[in-house]
Design a protein around this motif. Sequence first.
Motif, mmCIF file in Angstrom:
data_model
loop_
_atom_site.group_PDB
_atom_site.id
_atom_site.type_symbol
_atom_site.label_atom_id
_atom_site.label_comp_id
_atom_site.label_asym_id
_atom_site.label_seq_id
_atom_site.Cartn_x
_atom_site.Cartn_y
_atom_site.Cartn_z
ATOM 1 N N ARG A 1 -11.129 -2.713 -5.040
ATOM 2 C CA ARG A 1 -9.967 -1.832 -5.196
ATOM 3 C C ARG A 1 -10.141 -0.551 -4.404
ATOM 4 N N GLN A 2 -11.292 0.073 -4.625
ATOM 5 C CA GLN A 2 -11.544 1.342 -3.952
ATOM 6 C C GLN A 2 -11.610 1.152 -2.447
ATOM 7 N N GLN A 3 -12.192 0.043 -1.997
ATOM 8 C CA GLN A 3 -12.254 -0.234 -0.561
ATOM 9 C C GLN A 3 -10.854 -0.398 0.028
ATOM 10 N N ALA A 4 -9.970 -1.086 -0.694
ATOM 11 C CA ALA A 4 -8.595 -1.260 -0.225
ATOM 12 C C ALA A 4 -7.877 0.085 -0.142
ATOM 13 N N ILE A 5 -8.075 0.916 -1.161
ATOM 14 C CA ILE A 5 -7.463 2.258 -1.172
ATOM 15 C C ILE A 5 -7.997 3.078 -0.009
ATOM 16 N N ASP A 6 -9.305 3.031 0.206
ATOM 17 C CA ASP A 6 -9.910 3.788 1.308
ATOM 18 C C ASP A 6 -9.394 3.308 2.667
ATOM 19 N N ARG A 7 -9.275 1.977 2.828
ATOM 20 C CA ARG A 7 -8.771 1.450 4.107
ATOM 21 C C ARG A 7 -7.336 1.922 4.352
ATOM 22 N N PHE A 8 -6.498 1.842 3.333
ATOM 23 C CA PHE A 8 -5.103 2.243 3.496
ATOM 24 C C PHE A 8 -4.989 3.751 3.736
ATOM 25 N N SER A 9 -5.849 4.522 3.100
ATOM 26 C CA SER A 9 -5.797 5.982 3.213
ATOM 27 C C SER A 9 -6.307 6.486 4.552
ATOM 28 N N ASP A 10 -7.073 5.694 5.242
ATOM 29 C CA ASP A 10 -7.617 6.086 6.545
ATOM 30 C C ASP A 10 -6.475 6.236 7.553
ATOM 31 N N MET B 1 0.576 -3.256 -1.181
ATOM 32 C CA MET B 1 1.274 -3.938 -2.267
ATOM 33 C C MET B 1 0.455 -3.796 -3.539
ATOM 34 N N LEU B 2 1.112 -3.346 -4.596
ATOM 35 C CA LEU B 2 0.428 -3.123 -5.860
ATOM 36 C C LEU B 2 1.157 -3.815 -7.003
#
Length: 125
Positions: A99-108, A117-118
Motif C-alpha cells: 500500500r505504502q509503496q503504491a502511494i509513494d509511487r503515485f506521489s512521486d 484507483m482505490l
Amino acid sequence: HEWGVREPQSLREHNDEAYWRELRRGMERADSERYIARLVESSGKLVLLSKLLPKLKEDGHRVLLFSQFTKMLDLIEDLVEARGWGYERLDGAIGGKERQQAIDRFSDPMSGSFLFMLSTRAGGV
C-alpha cells in the motif's frame, strides 16, 4: 484483412510461422479492442470515464478514483490498461507495505502513474 494482416502472397509465406504469429497478434488486438468497446458501451460510468480521463491526462492532471466495488475497479483497470495509462490500485487485497509503496509511487512527481484507483473498502483508507 479484418485483423490488419495482409493475405499471404505465396505458399511459402502461408507456411511461415512469422506470418501466423503476426496474424495471431492482429486477432488478439482486434479482440481486445472489441472487448474494450463493448465494455465501455455497457456502462454509462465507463462511457463518461472514457471521455473524461483522456482530457484530464492531456491537461496534465492526475486522478484519484474511488469505488465501493472492486469488480468495478477490475473493469476500469481493463480500460486503463488498454489505453496504456500508468496506474496504481489499492484495495482490500493489498498488504500494508505494498500500500505504502503504491502511494509513494503515485506521489512521486516523476511517476508515470496517471490514475490511482482505490476501494472504499480497502480498510484504513
